[in-house]
Write a protein that holds these residues in place. Structure first.
Motif, PDB file in Angstrom:
ATOM      1  N   GLN A 229       3.422   4.053  15.449  1.00  0.00           N
ATOM      2  CA  GLN A 229       3.536   4.354  14.015  1.00  0.00           C
ATOM      3  C   GLN A 229       4.759   3.666  13.421  1.00  0.00           C
ATOM      4  OE1 GLN A 229       3.177   8.535  12.834  1.00  0.00           O
ATOM      5  NE2 GLN A 229       4.977   8.251  11.553  1.00  0.00           N
ATOM      6  N   GLY A 230       4.533   2.914  12.344  1.00  0.00           N
ATOM      7  CA  GLY A 230       5.624   2.217  11.677  1.00  0.00           C
ATOM      8  C   GLY A 230       5.919   2.830  10.326  1.00  0.00           C
ATOM      9  N   ALA A 231       6.543   2.053   9.461  1.00  0.00           N
ATOM     10  CA  ALA A 231       6.854   2.518   8.110  1.00  0.00           C
ATOM     11  C   ALA A 231       5.566   2.731   7.320  1.00  0.00           C
ATOM     12  CB  ALA A 231       7.739   1.505   7.410  1.00  0.00           C
ATOM     13  N   GLN A 232       5.608   3.650   6.369  1.00  0.00           N
ATOM     14  CA  GLN A 232       4.415   3.999   5.590  1.00  0.00           C
ATOM     15  C   GLN A 232       4.532   3.579   4.128  1.00  0.00           C
ATOM     16  OE1 GLN A 232       1.782   4.979   7.193  1.00  0.00           O
ATOM     17  NE2 GLN A 232       2.969   5.079   9.093  1.00  0.00           N
ATOM     18  N   HIS A 233       5.295   2.537   3.843  1.00  0.00           N
ATOM     19  CA  HIS A 233       5.422   2.065   2.469  1.00  0.00           C
ATOM     20  C   HIS A 233       4.073   1.541   1.962  1.00  0.00           C
ATOM     21  CE1 HIS A 233       9.592   2.607   3.321  1.00  0.00           C
ATOM     22  NE2 HIS A 233       9.666   1.564   4.134  1.00  0.00           N
ATOM     23  N   LEU A 234       3.819   1.736   0.660  1.00  0.00           N
ATOM     24  CA  LEU A 234       2.526   1.379   0.079  1.00  0.00           C
ATOM     25  C   LEU A 234       2.696   0.607  -1.218  1.00  0.00           C
ATOM     26  CD1 LEU A 234       2.334   4.798   0.846  1.00  0.00           C
ATOM     27  CD2 LEU A 234      -0.032   4.063   0.931  1.00  0.00           C
ATOM     28  N   ALA A 235       1.608  -0.054  -1.618  1.00  0.00           N
ATOM     29  CA  ALA A 235       1.522  -0.676  -2.935  1.00  0.00           C
ATOM     30  C   ALA A 235       0.271  -0.140  -3.625  1.00  0.00           C
ATOM     31  CB  ALA A 235       1.459  -2.198  -2.820  1.00  0.00           C
TER      32      ALA A 235
ATOM     33  N   ILE B  95       6.691   3.503  -2.733  1.00  0.00           N
ATOM     34  CA  ILE B  95       5.409   3.084  -3.306  1.00  0.00           C
ATOM     35  C   ILE B  95       5.699   2.167  -4.487  1.00  0.00           C
ATOM     36  CG2 ILE B  95       3.282   3.814  -4.438  1.00  0.00           C
ATOM     37  CD1 ILE B  95       3.443   6.451  -2.971  1.00  0.00           C
ATOM     38  N   LEU B  96       5.206   0.937  -4.404  1.00  0.00           N
ATOM     39  CA  LEU B  96       5.346  -0.045  -5.478  1.00  0.00           C
ATOM     40  C   LEU B  96       4.047  -0.065  -6.269  1.00  0.00           C
ATOM     41  CD1 LEU B  96       6.802  -2.908  -3.242  1.00  0.00           C
ATOM     42  CD2 LEU B  96       8.109  -1.259  -4.590  1.00  0.00           C
ATOM     43  N   ALA B  97       4.138   0.114  -7.586  1.00  0.00           N
ATOM     44  CA  ALA B  97       2.922   0.224  -8.399  1.00  0.00           C
ATOM     45  C   ALA B  97       2.966  -0.734  -9.583  1.00  0.00           C
ATOM     46  CB  ALA B  97       2.751   1.663  -8.895  1.00  0.00           C
TER      47      ALA B  97
ATOM     48  N   MET C  67       1.286  -7.636  -9.281  1.00  0.00           N
ATOM     49  CA  MET C  67       1.704  -7.082  -8.003  1.00  0.00           C
ATOM     50  C   MET C  67       1.333  -8.013  -6.850  1.00  0.00           C
ATOM     51  SD  MET C  67       3.467  -4.369  -8.371  1.00  0.00           S
ATOM     52  CE  MET C  67       3.443  -3.868  -6.659  1.00  0.00           C
ATOM     53  N   GLU C  68       0.158  -8.617  -6.935  1.00  0.00           N
ATOM     54  CA  GLU C  68      -0.245  -9.590  -5.907  1.00  0.00           C
ATOM     55  C   GLU C  68       0.739 -10.756  -5.883  1.00  0.00           C
ATOM     56  OE1 GLU C  68      -2.363  -9.433  -3.618  1.00  0.00           O
ATOM     57  OE2 GLU C  68      -4.125  -8.253  -4.190  1.00  0.00           O
ATOM     58  N   GLN C  69       1.139 -11.195  -7.073  1.00  0.00           N
ATOM     59  CA  GLN C  69       2.092 -12.299  -7.169  1.00  0.00           C
ATOM     60  C   GLN C  69       3.440 -11.910  -6.568  1.00  0.00           C
ATOM     61  OE1 GLN C  69       2.532 -13.821 -11.138  1.00  0.00           O
ATOM     62  NE2 GLN C  69       3.988 -15.408 -10.549  1.00  0.00           N
ATOM     63  N   LEU C  70       3.892 -10.703  -6.862  1.00  0.00           N
ATOM     64  CA  LEU C  70       5.166 -10.222  -6.323  1.00  0.00           C
ATOM     65  C   LEU C  70       5.125 -10.174  -4.794  1.00  0.00           C
ATOM     66  CD1 LEU C  70       7.983  -8.859  -6.559  1.00  0.00           C
ATOM     67  CD2 LEU C  70       6.771  -6.670  -6.737  1.00  0.00           C
ATOM     68  N   LEU C  71       4.065  -9.611  -4.244  1.00  0.00           N
ATOM     69  CA  LEU C  71       3.962  -9.474  -2.795  1.00  0.00           C
ATOM     70  C   LEU C  71       3.805 -10.823  -2.106  1.00  0.00           C
ATOM     71  CD1 LEU C  71       1.622  -6.341  -2.647  1.00  0.00           C
ATOM     72  CD2 LEU C  71       4.057  -6.410  -2.111  1.00  0.00           C
TER      73      LEU C  71
ATOM     74  N   SER D  57       5.646  -7.777   4.244  1.00  0.00           N
ATOM     75  CA  SER D  57       5.681  -7.333   5.639  1.00  0.00           C
ATOM     76  C   SER D  57       6.012  -5.846   5.765  1.00  0.00           C
ATOM     77  CB  SER D  57       6.705  -8.160   6.425  1.00  0.00           C
ATOM     78  OG  SER D  57       8.023  -7.922   5.952  1.00  0.00           O
ATOM     79  N   ARG D  58       6.672  -5.292   4.772  1.00  0.00           N
ATOM     80  CA  ARG D  58       7.064  -3.888   4.841  1.00  0.00           C
ATOM     81  C   ARG D  58       6.043  -2.942   4.210  1.00  0.00           C
ATOM     82  NH1 ARG D  58      11.489  -6.886   5.006  1.00  0.00           N
ATOM     83  NH2 ARG D  58      13.333  -6.206   6.178  1.00  0.00           N
ATOM     84  N   VAL D  59       5.121  -3.486   3.436  1.00  0.00           N
ATOM     85  CA  VAL D  59       4.094  -2.653   2.794  1.00  0.00           C
ATOM     86  C   VAL D  59       2.869  -2.603   3.703  1.00  0.00           C
ATOM     87  CG1 VAL D  59       2.560  -2.433   0.810  1.00  0.00           C
ATOM     88  CG2 VAL D  59       4.926  -3.147   0.474  1.00  0.00           C
ATOM     89  N   SER D  60       2.653  -1.455   4.318  1.00  0.00           N
ATOM     90  CA  SER D  60       1.596  -1.351   5.323  1.00  0.00           C
ATOM     91  C   SER D  60       0.217  -1.085   4.727  1.00  0.00           C
ATOM     92  CB  SER D  60       1.938  -0.244   6.322  1.00  0.00           C
ATOM     93  OG  SER D  60       2.151   0.995   5.651  1.00  0.00           O
ATOM     94  N   ASN D  61       0.175  -0.548   3.526  1.00  0.00           N
ATOM     95  CA  ASN D  61      -1.113  -0.215   2.908  1.00  0.00           C
ATOM     96  C   ASN D  61      -1.123  -0.602   1.432  1.00  0.00           C
ATOM     97  OD1 ASN D  61      -2.731   1.522   4.980  1.00  0.00           O
ATOM     98  ND2 ASN D  61      -0.645   2.331   5.075  1.00  0.00           N
ATOM     99  N   ILE D  62      -2.207  -1.241   1.005  1.00  0.00           N
ATOM    100  CA  ILE D  62      -2.390  -1.598  -0.400  1.00  0.00           C
ATOM    101  C   ILE D  62      -3.606  -0.849  -0.922  1.00  0.00           C
ATOM    102  CG2 ILE D  62      -2.883  -3.449  -2.030  1.00  0.00           C
ATOM    103  CD1 ILE D  62      -1.417  -5.368  -0.211  1.00  0.00           C
TER     104      ILE D  62
END
Length: 243
Positions: free
Chosen positions: A42-48, A149-151, A157-161, A169-174
């Protein structure tokens, strides 16, 4: 179970609900492996969260706070909401402390950054890049005690990522939030009516459905406010009834 039930009650958002159920299953499976003495990957759970306004991004973030707390991923179910102005300062040397201060406030919970793409700016005089750099370090260093959570709008948002490998690399779920159709807007309106302890007559309900259809057909996905537009109709209806 209560948080997941509340998630299922939300109008629409089928793909978002599927992704959250999958995420919960993954987290529970990792916990079961750990309890059995097996390696825990299990890693970080950051999301977009990618989607237009009024599609439930903040609501889902708050539900995730409850879910993560119930699973023991986070100690608290708090969600600290901010945007560019809460992270970027006007003068040199002030942005990093500002970011650290709000991250500290969100510790053991969720930091929800709305319109996160506004942190990226090509101007040499802009301190958004400093805010991102500071945030990236905290996302890595505090990944066991913090979910970010980045929203924002999908394209931006796609451009930013895409332009920032560190963020990607740090955002595990979109999670992708779609605009509501007319029937879903009608259901949202009826939910607002019920929550506020009002009743719709059959005639009013028919008119509400017509208005939702007009709202949806007269707007494009990018500019349409979705549930916010419905909220305006509901508040106007209450005002009219009061008169």
């Amino acid at each position: 179970k209560k948080a997941m039930a509340d998630l299922d009650k939300l109008v629409g958002l089928p793909s978002v609900k599927r992704q959250i159920r999958r995420l919960v299953a993954q987290l529970r499976a990792q916990q079961a492996r750990e309890a059995a003495g097996l390696p825990n990957s299990q890693g970080a759970q950051h999301l977009a969260f990618l989607g237009p306004p009024g599609t439930g991004k903040t609501t889902v973030a708050r539900l995730l706070g409850r879910i993560f707390k119930a699973l023991g991923i986070l100690v608290s179910d708090k969600v600290v909401e901010t945007e560019r102005s809460g992270l970027v300062a006007e003068y040199i040397g002030q942005t990093a402390p500002k970011v650290n201060k709000i991250v500290d406030k969100a510790m053991d919970g969720i930091l929800f950054i709305d319109e996160a793409y506004t942190l990226s700016n090509d101007s040499d005089r802009d301190y958004g890049s400093e805010a991102i750099a500071t945030l990236l370090k905290r996302m890595e260093d505090d990944r066991d005690r913090l979910v970010v959570i980045l929203a924002g709008y999908p394209d931006e948002m796609e451009q930013l990522l895409s332009s920032n490998p560190g963020l990607r690399s740090r955002v595990s779920n979109i999670l992708r939030f779609a605009s509501f159709d007319a029937d879903e807007l009608h259901e949202i309106f009826k939910g607002m009516v019920q929550t506020a302890d009002y009743d719709l007559t059959p005639e009013a309900d028919t008119r509400a459905a017509e208005i939702c259809t007009l709202l949806r057909s007269g707007s494009d996905n990018r500019s349409f406010g979705n549930a916010r537009e419905v909220r305006n109709v509901f508040e106007d209806s209450i005002a009219t009834q009061s008169v």
